[in-house]
Design a protein around this motif. Structure first.
Motif, mmCIF file in Angstrom:
data_model
loop_
_atom_site.group_PDB
_atom_site.id
_atom_site.type_symbol
_atom_site.label_atom_id
_atom_site.label_comp_id
_atom_site.label_asym_id
_atom_site.label_seq_id
_atom_site.Cartn_x
_atom_site.Cartn_y
_atom_site.Cartn_z
ATOM 1 N N THR A 100 -1.215 4.186 1.093
ATOM 2 C CA THR A 100 -1.003 3.076 1.219
ATOM 3 C C THR A 100 -1.517 2.051 0.613
ATOM 4 O OG1 THR A 100 -2.195 2.850 3.398
ATOM 5 C CG2 THR A 100 0.161 3.724 3.833
ATOM 6 N N CYS A 105 -4.059 -0.217 1.079
ATOM 7 C CA CYS A 105 -4.853 -0.868 2.474
ATOM 8 C C CYS A 105 -5.230 -2.265 1.857
ATOM 9 C CB CYS A 105 -5.878 -0.093 2.866
ATOM 10 S SG CYS A 105 -6.887 0.482 1.718
ATOM 11 N N MET A 131 -3.161 -5.036 3.545
ATOM 12 C CA MET A 131 -2.924 -5.228 5.120
ATOM 13 C C MET A 131 -3.961 -6.090 5.642
ATOM 14 S SD MET A 131 -2.476 -0.777 5.331
ATOM 15 C CE MET A 131 -1.672 -1.024 6.878
ATOM 16 N N GLU A 172 -3.358 -5.092 11.284
ATOM 17 C CA GLU A 172 -2.683 -3.883 10.782
ATOM 18 C C GLU A 172 -3.764 -2.498 10.932
ATOM 19 O OE1 GLU A 172 1.162 -4.538 8.148
ATOM 20 O OE2 GLU A 172 -0.805 -5.527 7.276
ATOM 21 N N TRP A 173 -4.931 -3.133 10.454
ATOM 22 C CA TRP A 173 -6.198 -1.968 10.671
ATOM 23 C C TRP A 173 -6.363 -1.681 11.842
ATOM 24 C CZ3 TRP A 173 -9.964 -5.376 7.175
ATOM 25 C CH2 TRP A 173 -9.735 -5.442 5.847
ATOM 26 N N THR A 206 -3.825 0.670 13.524
ATOM 27 C CA THR A 206 -4.025 1.958 13.182
ATOM 28 C C THR A 206 -5.081 2.499 13.898
ATOM 29 O OG1 THR A 206 -3.115 1.467 10.953
ATOM 30 C CG2 THR A 206 -4.363 3.480 11.197
ATOM 31 N N LEU A 243 -4.999 4.766 6.068
ATOM 32 C CA LEU A 243 -4.842 3.281 5.407
ATOM 33 C C LEU A 243 -5.175 3.395 3.897
ATOM 34 C CD1 LEU A 243 -6.893 1.381 8.164
ATOM 35 C CD2 LEU A 243 -4.449 1.292 7.762
ATOM 36 N N MET A 247 -13.889 -1.660 6.179
ATOM 37 C CA MET A 247 -12.492 -2.140 5.524
ATOM 38 C C MET A 247 -12.516 -3.422 4.928
ATOM 39 S SD MET A 247 -10.360 0.529 6.267
ATOM 40 C CE MET A 247 -8.856 -0.304 5.640
#
Length: 166
Positions: A8, A10, A13, A17-18, A21, A45, A74
């Motif tokens: 995806t 990431c 995102m 959204e992180w 998940t 992700l 992230m």
């Protein structure tokens, strides 16, 4: 018992959204997951790291990994392999530039080179891949398939718990 996730994007995102998940793995909302689950989450992700890169990323993390460690990770820039990178790698094995590889060759490549996949993982992927009447796979379509985000739906945990309780 490993899970295969397709890529995806990431970087596009949101933090929300992180977290959604994350909570698929941290359903008790403890703000902690095992290192193994952390790896599953980041791969879900779209972070396509090698096992060596994963070892480097997680070496200074605790086990369990905290939500704060996850969010810090992230937010770091990520430039992983692209669809074009994958396409070029597969084309290197297309000796006559036909744009196709035999399904058996593809399975062999995925289970023997680089980050080796298990036969089970490869067969799971191959279930969704179009193979022509000669047993060949279109390289461009295969690369696109592997890089296409998988739509996901976050379950409503409270609703599921109510259903189970009744």
């Amino acid at each position: 018992n490993s899970v295969v996730f397709r890529s995806t994007q990431c970087n596009t995102m949101s933090e929300q959204e992180w977290k959604e998940t994350w909570y698929l793995f941290d359903d008790q909302k403890t703000e902690k997951v095992s290192k193994a689950d952390f790896v599953h989450i980041i791969r879900a992700l779209g972070r396509k790291h090698t096992e060596a890169e994963i070892a480097e990323i997680t070496k200074d993390m605790g086990d369990p990994v905290t939500m704060d460690e996850f969010l810090t990770y992230m937010k770091k820039p990520y430039e992983g392999p692209t669809q074009q990178d994958l396409l070029q790698a597969l084309q290197a094995f297309d000796g006559n530039d036909s744009g196709f590889l035999k399904q058996s060759e593809l399975i062999s490549l995925l289970t023997t080179l680089g980050e080796k996949m298990t036969e089970e993982e490869v067969h799971q992927i191959m279930k969704d891949v179009k193979v022509d009447e000669e047993g060949k796979v279109n390289i461009e379509e295969f690369a696109k398939y592997l890089c296409t985000p998988v739509p996901s739906m976050t379950p409503n945990i409270e609703e599921l718990q109510k259903q189970l309780a009744s």
